[in-house]
Scaffold this active site. Structure first.
Site, short mmCIF file in Angstrom:
data_model
loop_
_atom_site.label_atom_id
_atom_site.label_comp_id
_atom_site.label_asym_id
_atom_site.label_seq_id
_atom_site.Cartn_x
_atom_site.Cartn_y
_atom_site.Cartn_z
N CYS A 189 -1.79 4.09 -2.35
CA CYS A 189 -1.17 5.11 -3.18
C CYS A 189 0.34 5.07 -3.05
O CYS A 189 0.89 4.28 -2.30
CB CYS A 189 -1.66 6.49 -2.75
N GLY A 210 -0.65 3.45 -8.00
CA GLY A 210 -1.82 4.28 -8.26
C GLY A 210 -1.83 4.81 -9.67
O GLY A 210 -0.82 5.35 -10.12
N ASN A 262 -0.63 7.87 1.82
CA ASN A 262 -0.92 6.49 1.44
C ASN A 262 -1.46 5.79 2.67
O ASN A 262 -0.78 5.75 3.70
CB ASN A 262 0.35 5.79 0.95
N GLY A 263 -2.67 5.27 2.54
CA GLY A 263 -3.26 4.58 3.68
C GLY A 263 -4.70 5.03 3.85
O GLY A 263 -5.28 5.61 2.93
N TYR A 275 1.61 -8.96 -2.93
CA TYR A 275 1.09 -8.50 -4.21
C TYR A 275 1.47 -7.08 -4.58
O TYR A 275 1.84 -6.80 -5.72
CB TYR A 275 -0.45 -8.59 -4.21
N SER A 288 1.91 -11.33 -11.42
CA SER A 288 1.89 -11.39 -9.96
C SER A 288 2.30 -12.75 -9.39
O SER A 288 2.70 -12.84 -8.24
CB SER A 288 0.50 -10.98 -9.44
N ASP A 345 -0.70 -18.33 -8.49
CA ASP A 345 -0.96 -16.88 -8.42
C ASP A 345 -0.73 -16.42 -6.99
O ASP A 345 -0.64 -17.23 -6.06
CB ASP A 345 -2.39 -16.56 -8.87
N ASP A 346 -0.62 -15.11 -6.82
CA ASP A 346 -0.37 -14.58 -5.48
C ASP A 346 -1.60 -14.66 -4.60
O ASP A 346 -1.50 -14.89 -3.41
CB ASP A 346 0.12 -13.13 -5.58
N CYS A 392 -10.26 -4.93 3.31
CA CYS A 392 -9.15 -4.15 3.84
C CYS A 392 -9.66 -2.73 4.07
O CYS A 392 -10.22 -2.11 3.18
CB CYS A 392 -7.99 -4.11 2.84
N CYS A 452 -0.28 -6.91 9.87
CA CYS A 452 -1.71 -6.73 9.69
C CYS A 452 -2.18 -7.87 8.80
O CYS A 452 -1.79 -7.97 7.64
CB CYS A 452 -2.06 -5.39 9.04
#
Ligand code: 5GP
Ligand code: MG
Length: 489
Positions: free
Chosen positions: A16, A43, A117-118, A260, A301, A368-369, A405, A456
């Site tokens: 978000c 978002g 966010n998270g 991304y 992207s 692409d990414d 994720c 991460c």
């Protein structure tokens, strides 16, 4: 709540955008609204703003895009020079207003509003414990858990200690914009997983997920919020105070933000995202460059990657041409929103159309990414071949995504991830490309000028920087013990 701790993991994750502002003598709602526009890519499911005028909160939260969620009257109704905002990412199947944010709660010592966010990985345990103490929850989201936990701590502690206590209980990724009465706070989790920055505007200060939001309101980026840091914006817009509440030896910045998710014009943890992507493209050429007639990005992207790749190729003496070989219909939403595979395939075709003259009779490198499910690459390789491309070589600006994720990016489950059980060779066959290469993890760390151990990389290694049920960790980390939570069942 039943379902056990593993239940956390099946919940939709949220990636978000958050923002908070404290201004001197001017309503915060309009700058917050513009900032949310700048964060719309983070978002599209819902948008909301909550302000405080010194006496009471004003709130407007709606489903949909920022431009649809707010009318003039709604913005005018949001009085007060302090406020926070939120845009929420759509997650398959869930269009539930109870999860839209900012989340608000009133309690004995004031009012709270929270944008998150998270994703927490221990929210069920805390929810259990708080429910046992009489807290009533209205949504199944983890944001409400943070809000209630903080409200409870505020009954016993001052603001800073209360935030610290909550940070020592919640485990996972969180960048937060919080408003306690008319005081606006920014908090970044101790690993710094999601971005959060501080900005200065003419008459005050803001916190936002990305610096592009600060640019949009003519502000200056001050700096990133540090992992584990609390930022308190002074209510008069005069400045901000910071408190390093939790310290860790290592960070766990999400590399995928750079690859991304974030806007290319944002600066995250000191690097301009666009330059990082170009550097990743250059590394992609160094690691797996191939001579073809033309290099083209998958828009949008793949753009920065392809331009870095082509530049490095040309510097090496290649006479490859860099071209926009595909046009994007900008009115089609992100393909991930489509609930079925059939619709996702249709959406790719709606979204992208090749320019025949760039590809006909030529060998093509398509950049692409990332590859997630493989839908985009499969469709595009086919499309380019249908348009007469002689060869199509795919180059990807990230390593294979092998695991989900849990930290707030809406990544598919293992079963849907094409790389979870296939080798690069098998994926090449599946997408029918003439060759396929991904970027190494080392190249990612080098381009970000950091160590792999401070990122991460969970989705590309299957080892996470958090203690997640049934998953491996890449460090010595255990979630906090929450007394009074019902046990695993
Ligand atoms: P695939 O088609 O392989 O499932 O997905 C790859 C495409 O989706 C790439 O073009 C990439 O830019 C984009 N992508 C990667 N991660 C995400 C994400 O988390 N959400 C959305 N909407 N798109 C993504
Ligand atoms: Mg894409």
């Amino acid at each position: 709540m039943s379902g056990g701790r593993a239940g956390n993991l099946e919940k939709p994750t949220e990636k978000c955008g958050v923002v908070g502002a404290s201004l001197a003598g001017r309503d915060a709602a309009r700058p917050l609204y513009y900032s949310l526009y700048a964060l719309q890519h983070r978002g599209q499911e819902s948008a909301g703003i909550v302000t405080h005028d010194g006496f009471q909160q004003h709130s407007h939260v709606e489903m949909g895009l920022v431009g649809d969620a707010f009318g003039e009257d709604d913005i005018d109704g949001l009085a007060g020079s302090a406020g926070i905002g939120h845009v929420r990412y759509p997650t398959a199947g869930s269009v539930d207003k109870s999860c839209a944010q900012p989340f608000t709660v009133s309690f004995k010592s004031g009012s709270l509003a929270l944008s998150h966010n998270g994703n927490l990985v221990n929210s069920d345990e805390i929810r259990d414990e708080l429910a046992g103490k009489g807290h009533a929850f209205t949504s199944d989201g983890d944001t409400e858990v943070i809000a209630h936990d903080l409200a409870r701590n505020l009954l016993e502690e001052d603001l800073i200690r209360a935030v610290k206590r909550t940070m020592n209980r919640i485990h996972g990724s969180y960048s937060l914009a919080i408003m306690h009465d008319d005081t606006v706070l920014g908090v970044r989790d101790p690993e710094g997983n999601r971005p959060l920055v501080i900005g200065e505007v003419e008459d005050g200060y803001v916190v936002a997920s990305e610096s592009a939001a600060i640019d949009t309101i003519d502000g200056e980026l001050v700096r990133d919020v540090r992992p584990g840091e609390l930022v308190v914006l002074q209510p008069d817009g005069e400045g901000f105070d910071t408190y390093q509440l939790v310290e860790r030896e290592r960070t766990a910045h999400c590399f995928f933000e750079h690859v991304y998710f974030a806007r290319p014009d944002s600066v995250i943890d000191g690097s301009l995202v666009y330059e990082v992507r170009r550097e990743l493209g250059r590394k992609l050429w160094e690691e797996s460059g191939i001579e073809t007639d033309v290099v083209m990005p998958v828009p949008d992207s793949g753009r920065a990657f392809a331009s870095g790749y082509a530049e490095a190729a040309q510097e090496d003496g290649s006479d490859v041409e860099f071209a926009e070989g595909m046009m994007k219909n900008r009115y089609v939403g992100r393909t991930f929103i489509m609930p079925t595979q059939d619709e996702r395939e249709r959406a790719v075709r709606l979204k992208l159309n090749p320019i025949k003259s760039t590809v006909e009779g030529r060998t093509v490198t398509l950049i692409d990414d990332s590859i997630v499910r493989g839908t985009t690459s499969t469709q595009l390789v086919q499309l380019l071949k249908d348009c007469g491309a002689e060869e199509v070589h795919m180059r990807i600006g990230a390593p294979p995504i092998v695991a989900p994720c849990y930290m707030g990016i809406n990544m598919a489950t293992r079963g849907e991830l094409i790389a979870s059980d296939k080798s690069v060779g098998d994926i090449r066959d599946a997408i029918d490309a003439d060759s396929l290469a991904y970027l190494s993890k080392e190249a990612i760390a080098e381009s970000l000028e950091t160590e792999k151990g401070d990122l991460c990389l969970g989705c590309v290694t299957g080892e996470y920087p958090y203690d997640i049920d049934d998953e491996e960790t890449d460090r010595d980390v255990t979630r906090p013990v929450i007394e009074g939570a019902s046990s695993d069942d």
